[in-house]
Write a protein that holds these residues in place. Sequence first.
Motif, PDB file in Angstrom:
ATOM      1  N   GLU A  84       0.831  -1.203   0.000  1.00  0.00           N
ATOM      2  CA  GLU A  84       0.000   0.000   0.000  1.00  0.00           C
ATOM      3  C   GLU A  84       0.863   1.249   0.000  1.00  0.00           C
ATOM      4  OE1 GLU A  84      -2.084  -0.915   3.585  1.00  0.00           O
ATOM      5  OE2 GLU A  84      -3.881  -1.618   2.529  1.00  0.00           O
ATOM      6  N   GLY A  85       1.998   1.190   0.700  1.00  0.00           N
ATOM      7  CA  GLY A  85       2.893   2.337   0.742  1.00  0.00           C
ATOM      8  C   GLY A  85       3.462   2.682  -0.622  1.00  0.00           C
ATOM      9  N   VAL A 153      -5.354  12.811  10.413  1.00  0.00           N
ATOM     10  CA  VAL A 153      -6.510  12.388   9.623  1.00  0.00           C
ATOM     11  C   VAL A 153      -6.176  11.264   8.645  1.00  0.00           C
ATOM     12  CG1 VAL A 153      -7.564  14.663   9.820  1.00  0.00           C
ATOM     13  CG2 VAL A 153      -6.140  14.162   7.843  1.00  0.00           C
ATOM     14  N   LEU A 154      -4.906  11.104   8.306  1.00  0.00           N
ATOM     15  CA  LEU A 154      -4.539  10.051   7.356  1.00  0.00           C
ATOM     16  C   LEU A 154      -4.492   8.689   8.050  1.00  0.00           C
ATOM     17  CD1 LEU A 154      -1.684  11.622   5.202  1.00  0.00           C
ATOM     18  CD2 LEU A 154      -4.003  11.089   4.470  1.00  0.00           C
ATOM     19  N   PRO A 155      -4.883   7.627   7.353  1.00  0.00           N
ATOM     20  CA  PRO A 155      -4.749   6.282   7.943  1.00  0.00           C
ATOM     21  C   PRO A 155      -3.280   5.928   8.128  1.00  0.00           C
ATOM     22  CG  PRO A 155      -5.386   6.162   5.617  1.00  0.00           C
ATOM     23  CD  PRO A 155      -5.491   7.597   6.001  1.00  0.00           C
ATOM     24  N   ASP A 156      -2.998   5.038   9.075  1.00  0.00           N
ATOM     25  CA  ASP A 156      -1.622   4.701   9.413  1.00  0.00           C
ATOM     26  C   ASP A 156      -0.847   4.134   8.225  1.00  0.00           C
ATOM     27  OD1 ASP A 156      -2.059   5.538  11.981  1.00  0.00           O
ATOM     28  OD2 ASP A 156      -2.456   3.534  12.793  1.00  0.00           O
ATOM     29  N   ALA A 162       7.444   6.141   4.475  1.00  0.00           N
ATOM     30  CA  ALA A 162       8.572   7.044   4.746  1.00  0.00           C
ATOM     31  C   ALA A 162       8.493   8.313   3.902  1.00  0.00           C
ATOM     32  CB  ALA A 162       9.885   6.311   4.496  1.00  0.00           C
ATOM     33  N   PHE A 163       8.165   8.161   2.621  1.00  0.00           N
ATOM     34  CA  PHE A 163       8.069   9.322   1.728  1.00  0.00           C
ATOM     35  C   PHE A 163       6.961  10.259   2.182  1.00  0.00           C
ATOM     36  CE2 PHE A 163       5.991  11.095  -2.152  1.00  0.00           C
ATOM     37  CZ  PHE A 163       6.994  11.989  -2.506  1.00  0.00           C
ATOM     38  N   VAL A 164       5.805   9.703   2.498  1.00  0.00           N
ATOM     39  CA  VAL A 164       4.667  10.502   2.941  1.00  0.00           C
ATOM     40  C   VAL A 164       4.971  11.152   4.289  1.00  0.00           C
ATOM     41  CG1 VAL A 164       2.234  10.452   3.582  1.00  0.00           C
ATOM     42  CG2 VAL A 164       3.052   9.054   1.667  1.00  0.00           C
TER      43      VAL A 164
END
Length: 413
Positions: A84-85, A153-156, A162-164
């Motif tokens: 997902e990442g 607010v973002l999901p884990d 790392a980029f996000v």
Amino acid sequence: MRRVHPTAWPIGALLVGYPVWWALGLGGLAVIVLAVPMAAILWRRRPVRTPPGFGLWLLLLAGYLLSGLMLGEMPPGTYGEISEGRIAGYAMRLALYVSMLVLVLYLGNLDERELPQLTLVRMLGVLFLTTVAGGFLGLLAPGLEFTSPMELVLPDWVSGNAFVQNLIHPTAAQTQKVLGYAMPRPEAPYEWANAWGSNLSVLLVWFVVGWWTYGSTGRRVAAVVLLALAAVPVVYSLNRGLWIGLAVAVAYLVLRLGARARLTVCAAAAAGALVFAATPLHSIVTQRLDKPHSNDIRAFTVAATVAAAGHSPVIGYGNTRNATGNHNSITTGKTDWCRECGHPPLGSDGHLWHLLITQGVAGAVLYVAFFAGAIRRYWRDRTPVGMAGVLVMILVLLYMFVYDALVTPSASI
């Protein structure tokens, strides 16, 4: 700055309001948010004018879409599975490409009445001052960091990438042992210390045009003081790419300016060098040049990036990959007995290498052609803004070997 037309508010919100976006965890992503109202305004203003070279950027975007087909593939010498990442990173970069396209179209369709050229230049100058302030924040409060509203607010599975995480988690500085001891390198209000350096050098060009070339006596005096202050975080950033870029900028001005202006630049450079030599700042530069600790890391990741990209040379792999081992060890990542075995992702040591791993040779050629074409078209423009624009494009091509230009640096050019 002169009062601007209401339709120019997204540009002002992006450049002047950047510290707010940074605090919200949307600094590098602000252009994505503001691209939505810009696109809506453009839709109502049809037909939309397109700038020269627009087709090249469209092809670059199309190539990135095509490269998404390779997200699940792993070139030899790398490890990891599609996650997902990885998909989130690809989607975010795609959104940045599209947003930059909208931003360029939006600026190109505002006339002088709606957004005067000098007003835009001075907005960029305000962002330069914000960058300098962020540099001092990084030096004076290097441990400052906080959880942004965006992180909450973002999901884990997204915020943990790392980029996000670098984009949405505000930090004042990166503390590294570049000189053999812990020392902060400014990064506020951007996502990395190198992003701070590349943004500062590009924004410096517009600051000089807005505050010196077209400035009153008071603005010119203030510009000299502010540039002198900016030298402190510039030196303490330990950013060799930034230093080289500033040297290239001086050489460019000496080459292109008239005789009188050339003498002024040379005199200013000589005076600055004398003052610099008389302060403790010069010892920091000397120590940095004597300790090129990152050269081996860069050499490893660049070589590994080129090797990996060679297995998909046309469309790349859509996103970065992790190499097996690093310049010190054949192990993968950090372990209890090898804390130095971590390595940056392939394609993270410069936008050229990023393009090779994500979009292949085709993406790299299109990117270079876009900026080289802009230099060719505007080289004969002898106005201050025209020459500044060419210098910025030259810096973009220079920095593509050492800096990633996809997030905030792209928005400042």
